[in-house]
Design a protein around this motif. Structure first.
Motif, PDB file in Angstrom:
ATOM      1  N   PRO A   1       0.757  -1.262  -0.066  1.00 45.31           N
ATOM      2  CA  PRO A   1       0.073   0.003  -0.110  1.00 45.31           C
ATOM      3  C   PRO A   1       0.915   1.272   0.099  1.00 45.31           C
ATOM      4  O   PRO A   1       0.577   2.205  -0.733  1.00 45.31           O
ATOM      5  N   ALA A   2       1.807   1.184   0.728  1.00 45.20           N
ATOM      6  CA  ALA A   2       2.711   2.497   1.035  1.00 45.20           C
ATOM      7  C   ALA A   2       3.326   2.773  -0.537  1.00 45.20           C
ATOM      8  O   ALA A   2       3.550   3.891  -0.833  1.00 45.20           O
TER       9      ALA A   2
ATOM     10  N   VAL B   1       4.562   4.959   5.181  1.00 43.62           N
ATOM     11  CA  VAL B   1       4.337   5.642   3.854  1.00 43.62           C
ATOM     12  C   VAL B   1       5.277   6.802   3.586  1.00 43.62           C
ATOM     13  O   VAL B   1       5.845   7.048   2.520  1.00 43.62           O
ATOM     14  N   ASP B   2       5.581   7.498   4.815  1.00 44.17           N
ATOM     15  CA  ASP B   2       6.573   8.789   4.712  1.00 44.17           C
ATOM     16  C   ASP B   2       7.827   8.014   4.214  1.00 44.17           C
ATOM     17  O   ASP B   2       8.798   8.786   3.522  1.00 44.17           O
ATOM     18  N   GLN B   3       8.569   6.844   4.783  1.00 38.85           N
ATOM     19  CA  GLN B   3       9.858   6.264   4.319  1.00 38.85           C
ATOM     20  C   GLN B   3       9.713   6.200   2.880  1.00 38.85           C
ATOM     21  O   GLN B   3      10.795   6.246   2.439  1.00 38.85           O
ATOM     22  N   THR B   4       8.702   5.671   2.609  1.00 39.17           N
ATOM     23  CA  THR B   4       8.602   5.164   1.131  1.00 39.17           C
ATOM     24  C   THR B   4       8.414   6.165   0.112  1.00 39.17           C
ATOM     25  O   THR B   4       9.434   6.297  -0.666  1.00 39.17           O
TER      26      THR B   4
ATOM     27  N   ALA C   1      18.004  20.463  -2.924  1.00 42.20           N
ATOM     28  CA  ALA C   1      18.016  20.243  -1.423  1.00 42.20           C
ATOM     29  C   ALA C   1      16.528  20.037  -1.281  1.00 42.20           C
ATOM     30  O   ALA C   1      15.550  20.899  -1.646  1.00 42.20           O
ATOM     31  N   VAL C   2      16.128  18.823  -0.497  1.00 41.34           N
ATOM     32  CA  VAL C   2      14.932  18.361  -0.083  1.00 41.34           C
ATOM     33  C   VAL C   2      14.832  17.990   1.395  1.00 41.34           C
ATOM     34  O   VAL C   2      15.698  17.860   2.003  1.00 41.34           O
ATOM     35  N   THR C   3      13.692  18.467   1.824  1.00 43.38           N
ATOM     36  CA  THR C   3      13.412  18.247   3.393  1.00 43.38           C
ATOM     37  C   THR C   3      12.083  17.513   3.503  1.00 43.38           C
ATOM     38  O   THR C   3      11.257  17.834   2.922  1.00 43.38           O
ATOM     39  N   ARG C   4      12.029  16.543   4.399  1.00 39.92           N
ATOM     40  CA  ARG C   4      10.742  16.150   4.869  1.00 39.92           C
ATOM     41  C   ARG C   4      10.609  16.025   6.589  1.00 39.92           C
ATOM     42  O   ARG C   4      11.530  15.550   7.103  1.00 39.92           O
ATOM     43  N   TRP C   5       9.689  16.806   6.734  1.00 41.68           N
ATOM     44  CA  TRP C   5       9.536  17.113   8.078  1.00 41.68           C
ATOM     45  C   TRP C   5       8.473  15.952   8.754  1.00 41.68           C
ATOM     46  O   TRP C   5       7.752  15.547   8.065  1.00 41.68           O
TER      47      TRP C   5
END
Lengths: 131, 134
Positions: free
Chosen positions: A84-85, B36-39, B129-133
């Protein structure tokens, strides 16, 4: 050279992608699979990606290419087991894999392949599909 | 925002793209990002690292953990000394490609991350440059 194994089961080909593929490995799989469809006159290809933690635009394009090439060679491709992810990320990335048939798991994927390869073509206009 | 932890990886070959994905995955998991964020972060890493190899002729990635107030973020910088991008606006559009790909690398990565900046100069190179908070 590193390769992803392609298993033959009757008139179907089975591929399970279990490694984090580098780009060349993905290209090799695309070529090997297309050759195998022609060599074994396969009617269907099942690709299990349940172990894949990401599908980026490169792998997505490879999967779409395999589906398109197999269709031209009179075979169907079904992609199964997408996490799903991965699906959420793929759509947000901008790839919805049009033209690629999917099923949730190997079992329903095999059912779909059987149905696709046994039923007459519903969408194609050339009417040349064998039953 | 001084980084708490930082690491630099070479991005020169297709195997380096895989190594970058794995390193970013490890950090994102350690930081307890959702699956999901990791992916999303790992997918963006893959796209940007591939750009560095294919268009930039190789370069490096700097990954760091940053903080802003109570928020923690994963900050990634992809830098090359390649030919640069003549028309950044066009390069940021979905479907724009010069490598025969899908043209989703830059635009897609921007959607997958919280922040995205690109600096490029023809003949000098490109820095994304990218950031994920969290």
């Amino acid at each position: 050279m590193e390769r992803i194994p392609i298993l033959r089961m009757g008139s179907f080909l089975l591929v399970t992608i279990q490694v984090d593929m580098h780009d060349q490995l993905a290209m090799t799989l695309q070529d090997d699979l297309t050759s195998a469809i022609a060599k074994f006159e396969a009617r269907g290809v099942l690709i299990d990606i349940s172990s894949l933690e990401i599908v980026d635009s490169f792998i997505g394009r490879m999967l779409a290419n395999i589906a398109a090439m197999s269709r031209i060679l009179d075979a169907h491709t079904v992609l199964v087991g997408m996490q799903p992810a991965v699906a959420i990320t793929l759509v947000e990335l901008g790839m919805s894999l049009p033209g690629v048939r999917t099923a949730l798991n190997v079992e329903s994927g095999m059912e779909l392949l059987h149905a696709l390869s046994e039923s007459p073509e519903e969408t194609e206009a050339d009417g040349a599909a064998e039953n | 925002m001084a980084p708490q932890k930082t690491e630099t990886l070479p991005i020169k070959t297709a195997s380096d793209i895989v190594a970058a994905r794995q390193a970013v995955r490890l950090w994102a998991a350690e930081m307890k990002f959702s699956l999901v964020d990791q992916t999303k972060i790992v997918t963006a890493t893959s796209e940007l690292a591939r750009n560095t190899v294919q268009h930039g002729g190789g370069g490096h990635m700097v990954m760091s953990i940053v903080e802003s107030g109570i928020h923690q973020g994963l900050h990634l910088v992809f830098e090359d000394k390649g030919p640069g991008i003549a028309d950044v606006e066009a390069a940021m559009r979905d479907g724009f490609t010069t490598a025969g790909g899908m043209g989703l690398g830059l635009s897609g990565s921007k959607r997958l991350m919280s922040q995205f900046t690109i600096e490029t100069k023809v003949g000098e190179g490109t820095r994304v440059a990218v950031t994920r908070w969290k």
